[in-house]
Design a protein around this motif. Structure first.
Motif, PDB file in Angstrom:
ATOM      1  N   GLU A   2     133.477   7.287  30.304  1.00 23.93           N
ATOM      2  CA  GLU A   2     134.352   7.419  29.145  1.00 23.93           C
ATOM      3  C   GLU A   2     134.193   8.815  28.535  1.00 23.93           C
ATOM      4  O   GLU A   2     133.106   9.391  28.539  1.00 23.93           O
ATOM      5  N   THR A   3     135.290   9.350  28.010  1.00 28.58           N
ATOM      6  CA  THR A   3     135.254  10.625  27.295  1.00 28.58           C
ATOM      7  C   THR A   3     135.700  10.392  25.863  1.00 28.58           C
ATOM      8  O   THR A   3     136.741   9.774  25.620  1.00 28.58           O
ATOM      9  N   LEU A   4     134.893  10.883  24.925  1.00 27.04           N
ATOM     10  CA  LEU A   4     135.139  10.660  23.501  1.00 27.04           C
ATOM     11  C   LEU A   4     135.181  12.005  22.789  1.00 27.04           C
ATOM     12  O   LEU A   4     134.329  12.869  23.017  1.00 27.04           O
ATOM     13  N   LYS A   5     136.195  12.187  21.926  1.00 27.04           N
ATOM     14  CA  LYS A   5     136.304  13.436  21.178  1.00 27.04           C
ATOM     15  C   LYS A   5     136.373  13.136  19.689  1.00 27.04           C
ATOM     16  O   LYS A   5     137.075  12.218  19.259  1.00 27.04           O
ATOM     17  N   GLY A   6     135.613  13.890  18.909  1.00 24.86           N
ATOM     18  CA  GLY A   6     135.621  13.712  17.465  1.00 24.86           C
ATOM     19  C   GLY A   6     134.642  14.672  16.810  1.00 24.86           C
ATOM     20  O   GLY A   6     134.132  15.590  17.465  1.00 24.86           O
ATOM     21  N   TYR A   7     134.387  14.463  15.538  1.00 26.16           N
ATOM     22  CA  TYR A   7     133.418  15.333  14.876  1.00 26.16           C
ATOM     23  C   TYR A   7     132.193  14.512  14.453  1.00 26.16           C
ATOM     24  O   TYR A   7     132.276  13.302  14.229  1.00 26.16           O
ATOM     25  N   ILE A   8     131.031  15.211  14.389  1.00 28.61           N
ATOM     26  CA  ILE A   8     129.771  14.556  14.023  1.00 28.61           C
ATOM     27  C   ILE A   8     129.758  14.351  12.512  1.00 28.61           C
ATOM     28  O   ILE A   8     129.737  15.321  11.740  1.00 28.61           O
ATOM     29  N   ASP A   9     129.799  13.072  12.115  1.00 26.59           N
ATOM     30  CA  ASP A   9     129.768  12.761  10.690  1.00 26.59           C
ATOM     31  C   ASP A   9     128.353  12.909  10.140  1.00 26.59           C
ATOM     32  O   ASP A   9     128.131  13.555   9.117  1.00 26.59           O
ATOM     33  N   HIS A  10     127.388  12.291  10.822  1.00 22.94           N
ATOM     34  CA  HIS A  10     125.986  12.463  10.426  1.00 22.94           C
ATOM     35  C   HIS A  10     125.077  12.069  11.589  1.00 22.94           C
ATOM     36  O   HIS A  10     125.492  11.354  12.505  1.00 22.94           O
ATOM     37  N   ILE A  11     123.837  12.573  11.529  1.00 21.44           N
ATOM     38  CA  ILE A  11     122.820  12.276  12.548  1.00 21.44           C
ATOM     39  C   ILE A  11     121.795  11.338  11.931  1.00 21.44           C
ATOM     40  O   ILE A  11     121.171  11.669  10.914  1.00 21.44           O
ATOM     41  N   SER A  12     121.635  10.163  12.537  1.00 15.13           N
ATOM     42  CA  SER A  12     120.694   9.160  12.023  1.00 15.13           C
ATOM     43  C   SER A  12     119.269   9.458  12.451  1.00 15.13           C
ATOM     44  O   SER A  12     118.316   9.217  11.712  1.00 15.13           O
ATOM     45  N   TYR A  13     119.116   9.975  13.666  1.00 15.27           N
ATOM     46  CA  TYR A  13     117.765  10.235  14.211  1.00 15.27           C
ATOM     47  C   TYR A  13     117.863  11.322  15.274  1.00 15.27           C
ATOM     48  O   TYR A  13     118.838  11.373  16.035  1.00 15.27           O
ATOM     49  N   GLN A  14     116.868  12.187  15.301  1.00 16.58           N
ATOM     50  CA  GLN A  14     116.784  13.177  16.382  1.00 16.58           C
ATOM     51  C   GLN A  14     115.329  13.492  16.675  1.00 16.58           C
ATOM     52  O   GLN A  14     114.572  13.852  15.776  1.00 16.58           O
ATOM     53  N   ASN A  15     114.922  13.314  17.938  1.00 15.16           N
ATOM     54  CA  ASN A  15     113.571  13.641  18.387  1.00 15.16           C
ATOM     55  C   ASN A  15     113.506  15.147  18.604  1.00 15.16           C
ATOM     56  O   ASN A  15     114.209  15.691  19.463  1.00 15.16           O
ATOM     57  N   GLU A  16     112.653  15.822  17.829  1.00 17.08           N
ATOM     58  CA  GLU A  16     112.604  17.280  17.911  1.00 17.08           C
ATOM     59  C   GLU A  16     112.046  17.787  19.227  1.00 17.08           C
ATOM     60  O   GLU A  16     112.285  18.914  19.622  1.00 17.08           O
ATOM     61  N   GLU A  17     111.280  16.942  19.918  1.00 12.87           N
ATOM     62  CA  GLU A  17     110.666  17.380  21.174  1.00 12.87           C
ATOM     63  C   GLU A  17     111.670  17.356  22.322  1.00 12.87           C
ATOM     64  O   GLU A  17     111.817  18.328  23.050  1.00 12.87           O
ATOM     65  N   ASN A  18     112.385  16.230  22.502  1.00 13.61           N
ATOM     66  CA  ASN A  18     113.269  16.137  23.677  1.00 13.61           C
ATOM     67  C   ASN A  18     114.753  16.137  23.330  1.00 13.61           C
ATOM     68  O   ASN A  18     115.597  16.136  24.223  1.00 13.61           O
ATOM     69  N   GLY A  19     115.098  16.132  22.021  1.00 13.52           N
ATOM     70  CA  GLY A  19     116.497  16.213  21.637  1.00 13.52           C
ATOM     71  C   GLY A  19     117.244  14.901  21.622  1.00 13.52           C
ATOM     72  O   GLY A  19     118.457  14.875  21.390  1.00 13.52           O
ATOM     73  N   TYR A  20     116.545  13.766  21.871  1.00 13.98           N
ATOM     74  CA  TYR A  20     117.223  12.473  21.862  1.00 13.98           C
ATOM     75  C   TYR A  20     117.786  12.226  20.461  1.00 13.98           C
ATOM     76  O   TYR A  20     117.076  12.323  19.453  1.00 13.98           O
ATOM     77  N   THR A  21     119.088  11.892  20.405  1.00 11.87           N
ATOM     78  CA  THR A  21     119.806  11.834  19.128  1.00 11.87           C
ATOM     79  C   THR A  21     120.611  10.547  18.998  1.00 11.87           C
ATOM     80  O   THR A  21     121.211  10.078  19.965  1.00 11.87           O
ATOM     81  N   VAL A  22     120.603  10.005  17.787  1.00  8.67           N
ATOM     82  CA  VAL A  22     121.497   8.908  17.419  1.00  8.67           C
ATOM     83  C   VAL A  22     122.416   9.446  16.329  1.00  8.67           C
ATOM     84  O   VAL A  22     121.936   9.893  15.274  1.00  8.67           O
ATOM     85  N   MET A  23     123.734   9.427  16.591  1.00  7.17           N
ATOM     86  CA  MET A  23     124.654  10.027  15.624  1.00  7.17           C
ATOM     87  C   MET A  23     125.957   9.246  15.544  1.00  7.17           C
ATOM     88  O   MET A  23     126.304   8.471  16.447  1.00  7.17           O
ATOM     89  N   THR A  24     126.665   9.465  14.450  1.00 13.92           N
ATOM     90  CA  THR A  24     127.954   8.818  14.231  1.00 13.92           C
ATOM     91  C   THR A  24     129.069   9.836  14.442  1.00 13.92           C
ATOM     92  O   THR A  24     129.065  10.906  13.818  1.00 13.92           O
ATOM     93  N   ILE A  25     130.010   9.502  15.334  1.00 12.97           N
ATOM     94  CA  ILE A  25     131.144  10.365  15.640  1.00 12.97           C
ATOM     95  C   ILE A  25     132.403   9.759  15.027  1.00 12.97           C
ATOM     96  O   ILE A  25     132.677   8.564  15.190  1.00 12.97           O
ATOM     97  N   VAL A  26     133.169  10.574  14.328  1.00 10.36           N
ATOM     98  CA  VAL A  26     134.447  10.141  13.769  1.00 10.36           C
ATOM     99  C   VAL A  26     135.565  10.610  14.694  1.00 10.36           C
ATOM    100  O   VAL A  26     135.692  11.809  14.979  1.00 10.36           O
ATOM    101  N   THR A  27     136.340   9.660  15.188  1.00 12.75           N
ATOM    102  CA  THR A  27     137.477   9.969  16.061  1.00 12.75           C
ATOM    103  C   THR A  27     138.769   9.576  15.351  1.00 12.75           C
ATOM    104  O   THR A  27     138.756   9.030  14.237  1.00 12.75           O
ATOM    105  N   THR A  28     139.878   9.821  16.007  1.00 11.61           N
ATOM    106  CA  THR A  28     141.166   9.426  15.420  1.00 11.61           C
ATOM    107  C   THR A  28     141.279   7.917  15.305  1.00 11.61           C
ATOM    108  O   THR A  28     142.059   7.391  14.504  1.00 11.61           O
ATOM    109  N   ALA A  29     140.460   7.180  16.125  1.00 15.54           N
ATOM    110  CA  ALA A  29     140.537   5.715  16.123  1.00 15.54           C
ATOM    111  C   ALA A  29     139.508   5.074  15.201  1.00 15.54           C
ATOM    112  O   ALA A  29     139.509   3.856  15.017  1.00 15.54           O
TER     113      ALA A  29
END
Length: 744
Positions: A2-29
């Motif tokens: 799947e391909t998803l396009k949108g903007y990053i609304d906010h980041i809930s979590y990010q591991n500074e060592e390996n970059g693993y991220t949980v974030m919310t993306i706002v799309t047109t849908a």
């Protein structure tokens, strides 16, 4: 996919060592929760993600993305959102709105190609316009480089370090010579650079690959104690590792010598290959030792009458070798005193200190480790420091990984005599640092046991200095009566002389418990430490040390430590813990530093926790106790010898391991009330006499052998000592005019 396009609304979590991220993306849908590696991306950015939807048992539907790309915002609202998100320092929502209103859809082109035009916007100066553009370009360049490096299996954290060093040069470097990474980036070794090179299409017979492999192998050999290695054997090892013809490897040596990447020297064993720093260190040490000797104008004389009075003061009777050591201590610039346990080394040091005080000479006492320095201070009654503290170790300024000593040729130590104990532990690097700080006219007295295992680091400096014949050496042999009452001392000397032990008798301070399986041995170790020894002798975990020849295997430290931790420091709601890889660290655990870290900061605290002293440097073999684990701050506090407290970030815990059981090599310089030695079987090259001798001499009150008596006797009979390729002795002899004259 799947391909998803949108903007990053906010980041809930990010591991500074390996970059693993949980974030919310706002799309047109609507909004989507997305998880994956996205270090460097921030709120407000427009992105495109490739991934698969998964169902999380707690958080529900998520897009697990495998690729993320930054795409230009496609509308004015998105542009304002990104520029005003805080991603660009100095830009808030108000200025971002003005910029987009002024330039519209042409905003990003103007910022990159005509940055000076930003000054047309109210509130933005020409200087600020350039700073905004520089940040935008830098973020774009960094993100592009990080994504580029990810395709070679490089983690986010490491990619950032690499980009910080090379910047935009990274693309050319990966294409032409990724092996430079192994030389310039501490976290990248040859094997990782080689894996990157394979993906980059670098030929297997590349000269860069061969040269990097040669330096890597010399580094591995240095960790085994060698200062050089015969070229034929070295080329054979590297050729086998690279699966190349040996001649291709050998061809690179002259060119590397011309480029000052290594040193080639002809010796009795053929052509030798040195890493430059080891060759220069041996050369410097040889020259400085001889300079100290030849510049010394002589001191006082310890006559028979004075020695007699000293015997009365100390309440002892000295033998002739001890008397000789005292006489030479005042008349020699460089003196070596070697002897096993119970031969009176401490007595001689105390006698020398009395003589120095009497003549009004100042002195400094030091040892390689904190425990050895503490023991020296307790037995001598004067302050003793680790060599690193004596030499005032400090970290170089800036972002590098270098270090320096505050005491050197320009700022030498202020003492008339320096006495160093446990010299068998000192490697060529530390000897060089010490000698650099010894001023002309100062006396240097080196004390140790040459029959113990050599240093963990490269060199065998005590042995080489003694065998050079350039300096007076006193080898103490007599075991004194009070020491002779100890079976530990008696048996240690029997081991060193290659004589069998009578293990049928169980003395209070030395005995064998015959066991025929590793499971049984492990069971008895646990019973002894957790029940028998505390109940019968009043000894507890901190008084008892398990020493083993090996890291691997059923009786190696990697197997024993988790078992001992479970019994001696079990899980508890009152003790915080943290899992790092396969190891669980828990408050109260005994731990050991397993690499030299010259930048690690420590502090010594006085009353009410006030810091009274601080410094840098925690070293391979330092032992401490986990004081606190703070999951919120992601820090683990460890208290080491000398009351040094250190905070370890969780990502730095690879520098520590549990230390309920440690290898005999790592125990050098330490003493413990009671030592347990599990000995069942092992490689002949490892199970040797001097390994057993070193282990037994670590105990003050009691040695318990657990396992096979036959193995113990075989170790005593195995006088094999692994050869170390060092040449300090030869460098001394080459530079010593008096030795050359005698030979002539």
């Amino acid at each position: 996919m799947e391909t998803l396009k949108g903007y990053i609304d906010h980041i809930s979590y990010q591991n500074e060592e390996n970059g693993y991220t949980v974030m919310t993306i706002v799309t047109t849908a609507g909004t989507e929760t997305c998880v994956g590696m996205a270090k460097g991306f921030g709120a407000g950015e427009t992105v495109e993600l490739d991934g698969e939807y998964v169902e999380h048992n707690v958080y529900g539907k998520q897009l697990k993305f495998s690729a993320i790309r930054s795409v230009p915002p496609s509308d004015r609202i998105s542009m304002i959102r990104y520029l005003g998100s805080g991603a660009i320092k100095g830009l808030g929502e108000t200025l971002a709105t003005r910029i987009v209103e002024r330039f519209g859809d042409d905003t990003f082109r103007v910022m990159e190609e005509e940055p000076e035009r930003l000054a047309e916007v109210k509130g933005i100066s020409m200087r600020m316009a350039q700073e905004i553009t520089d940040q935008l370009v830098a973020r774009r360049d960094q993100r592009g480089a990080l994504l580029f490096l990810q395709q070679f299996g490089i983690t986010q954290a490491l990619a950032e370090k690499i980009f910080k060093i090379y910047g935009q040069e990274i693309y050319t470097l990966i294409k032409n010579n990724p092996y430079r990474l192994a030389e310039d980036v501490p976290a990248v070794g040859f094997k990782r650079a080689d894996a990157i090179a394979v993906k980059a299409g670098i030929p297997k017979d590349s000269e860069y690959r061969i040269r990097c492999a040669l330096l890597y192998e010399l580094g591995v050999l240095a960790q085994e104690g060698h200062c050089y290695f015969p070229s034929e054997a070295l080329c054979g090892r590297v050729a086998e590792m690279l699966a190349l013809d040996e001649e291709l490897v050998r061809e690179q040596l002259p060119a590397m010598a011309i480029d000052h990447r290594l040193t080639l020297k002809r010796g009795a064993d053929g052509e030798r290959v040195y890493m430059n720093r080891y060759y220069k260190a041996e050369q410097y040490c040889a020259g400085k030792l001889l300079e100290l000797r030849d510049a010394y104008e002589g001191g006082g004389v310890a006559g028979e009458e004075r020695i007699g009075r000293l015997e009365e003061e100390l309440g002892i009777e000295l033998d002739e070798l001890q008397r000789e050591a005292l006489r030479l201590s005042l008349s020699s610039a460089v003196l070596v005193i070697s002897g096993g346990p119970g031969t009176g080394k401490t007595t001689i040091i105390n006698g020398i200190l009395r003589l120095l005080e009497e003549e009004g000479s100042s002195f400094a006492l030091a040892a390689p480790t904190g425990r050895a320095a503490k023991r020296m201070q307790e037995t001598c009654g004067y302050e003793a420091k680790t060599l690193h503290r004596l030499l005032e170790l400090g970290v170089d300024s800036g972002e590098g990984e270098g270090f320096h000593y505050g005491r050197d040729e320009d700022e030498p130590l202020e003492a008339d005599c320096i006495i160093v104990d446990e010299m068998s532990m000192v490697d060529i690097h530390l000897l060089r640092a010490l000698l650099a700080a010894v001023p002309r006219g100062c006396r240097l007295i080196l004390v140790g046991d040459v029959d113990q295992l050599p240093s963990v680091g490269p060199g065998q400096v005590l042995k080489d200095i003694m065998e050079s014949g350039a300096f007076p050496v006193v080898r103490l042999k007599k075991i004194f009566r009070q020491a002779g009452e100890s079976h530990i001392v008696e048996y240690a000397h029997r081991i060193n002389e290659g004589k069998e032990l009578d293990l049928s008798v169980k003395y209070e301070d030395f005995f064998l418990l015959e066991k025929d399986s590793s499971e049984l041995i492990c069971h008895y170790i646990v019973q002894l430490i957790s029940d028998v020894l505390p109940r019968k002798l009043g000894l507890h975990g901190e008084d008892i040390q398990v020493l083993t020849p090996m890291r691997k295997g059923a009786l190696g430290v990697e197997s024993l430590n988790p078992v001992l931790q479970e019994r001696l420091n079990p899980p508890s709601p009152e003790k915080a813990e943290y899992r790092f890889g396969e190891v669980v660290f828990r408050e109260g655990d005994k731990v050991m530093q397993i690499k030299n870290d010259y930048q690690m900061e420590w502090e010594i605290r006085g009353k009410s926790g006030i810091v009274v002293e601080n410094g840098e440097g925690i070293f391979n073999g330092d032992v401490g106790v986990v004081h606190e684990i703070n999951s919120y701050l992601k820090l683990m506090e460890v208290e080491f010898d000398e009351g040094r407290f250190v905070y370890y970030p969780f990502q730095a815990l690879d520098e520590l391991e549990l230390a309920y059981a440690v290898t005999i090599h790592k125990s050098q310089g330490s003493e413990y009330p009671l030592v347990i030695l599990p000995l069942l079987s092992g490689p002949r090259m490892l199970m040797s006499r001097n390994l057993l001798y070193t282990a037994v001499t670590r105990a003050r009150q009691c040695v318990i052998l657990l396992g096979s008596g036959r193995t113990v006797q075989q170790m005593i009979g195995n006088s094999h000592v692994q050869q170390r390729y060092t040449s300090l002795r030869e460098r001394i002899c080459e530079a010593d005019v008096s030795i050359q004259a005698e030979d002539g």
